[in-house]
Design a protein around this motif. Structure first.
Motif, short mmCIF file in Angstrom:
data_model
loop_
_atom_site.label_atom_id
_atom_site.label_comp_id
_atom_site.label_asym_id
_atom_site.label_seq_id
_atom_site.Cartn_x
_atom_site.Cartn_y
_atom_site.Cartn_z
N GLU A 114 -0.35 2.37 -17.51
CA GLU A 114 0.70 1.76 -16.69
C GLU A 114 1.14 2.72 -15.58
O GLU A 114 1.23 2.33 -14.41
CB GLU A 114 1.90 1.40 -17.56
N ILE A 115 1.38 3.97 -15.92
CA ILE A 115 1.80 4.96 -14.93
C ILE A 115 0.72 5.18 -13.88
O ILE A 115 1.01 5.30 -12.68
CB ILE A 115 2.22 6.28 -15.61
N GLU A 116 -0.54 5.20 -14.30
CA GLU A 116 -1.64 5.34 -13.33
C GLU A 116 -1.60 4.20 -12.31
O GLU A 116 -1.78 4.43 -11.12
CB GLU A 116 -2.99 5.34 -14.06
N PHE A 117 -1.37 2.97 -12.78
CA PHE A 117 -1.31 1.84 -11.85
C PHE A 117 -0.06 1.90 -10.96
O PHE A 117 -0.13 1.57 -9.78
CB PHE A 117 -1.36 0.51 -12.60
N ARG A 119 1.64 2.44 -5.78
CA ARG A 119 2.86 2.98 -5.17
C ARG A 119 4.08 2.07 -5.41
O ARG A 119 4.98 2.01 -4.60
CB ARG A 119 2.64 3.21 -3.67
N SER A 120 4.09 1.38 -6.54
CA SER A 120 5.18 0.44 -6.81
C SER A 120 6.50 1.13 -7.14
O SER A 120 7.52 0.46 -7.26
CB SER A 120 4.79 -0.52 -7.94
N ASN A 121 6.50 2.45 -7.24
CA ASN A 121 7.74 3.18 -7.42
C ASN A 121 8.34 3.64 -6.08
O ASN A 121 9.40 4.26 -6.05
CB ASN A 121 7.54 4.40 -8.35
N GLU A 122 7.67 3.30 -4.98
CA GLU A 122 8.23 3.56 -3.65
C GLU A 122 9.10 2.36 -3.27
O GLU A 122 8.63 1.22 -3.30
CB GLU A 122 7.11 3.75 -2.62
#
Length: 100
Positions: A70-73, A78-81
């Motif tokens: 999950e973290i790799e994706f 860049r969904s945490n931007e």
């Protein structure tokens, strides 16, 4: 039980990456409702469509492997931007522009 990592795409193009260790057809993540609500007017909230895409699945992965994937994706897409998506973890750390 099949575990999945999925991507939710909202009408504004922003995304949320999440995991579901039960592969429930009715689960659409735990993104912050407050963050999402800020991006939509009252009229826009009256009706819209979101899409859920399964990015990865496994019948044998343990919880730590699913979380790692999950973290790799999240980082890949860049969904945490904030301008791209609604993931808040891992925290986005903007890089400083090179000195001029």
């Amino acid at each position: 039980m099949t575990c999945i990592v999925y991507r939710i795409t909202y009408p504004n193009g922003k995304i949320y990456i999440g995991q579901d260790r039960t592969n429930s057809i009715n689960y659409f993540g735990s993104a912050s409702s407050e963050l999402i609500a800020r991006d939509f007017t009252s009229a826009q909230r009256r009706g819209f469509t979101i899409t859920r895409d399964i990015l990865w699945e496994s019948d044998t992965a343990n919880q730590s492997e699913v979380t790692r994937i999950e973290i790799e994706f999240i980082l890949r897409y860049r969904s945490n931007e904030p301008d791209v998506g609604y993931n808040q973890s891992p925290p986005h750390r903007p890089t400083a522009p090179p000195p001029t």
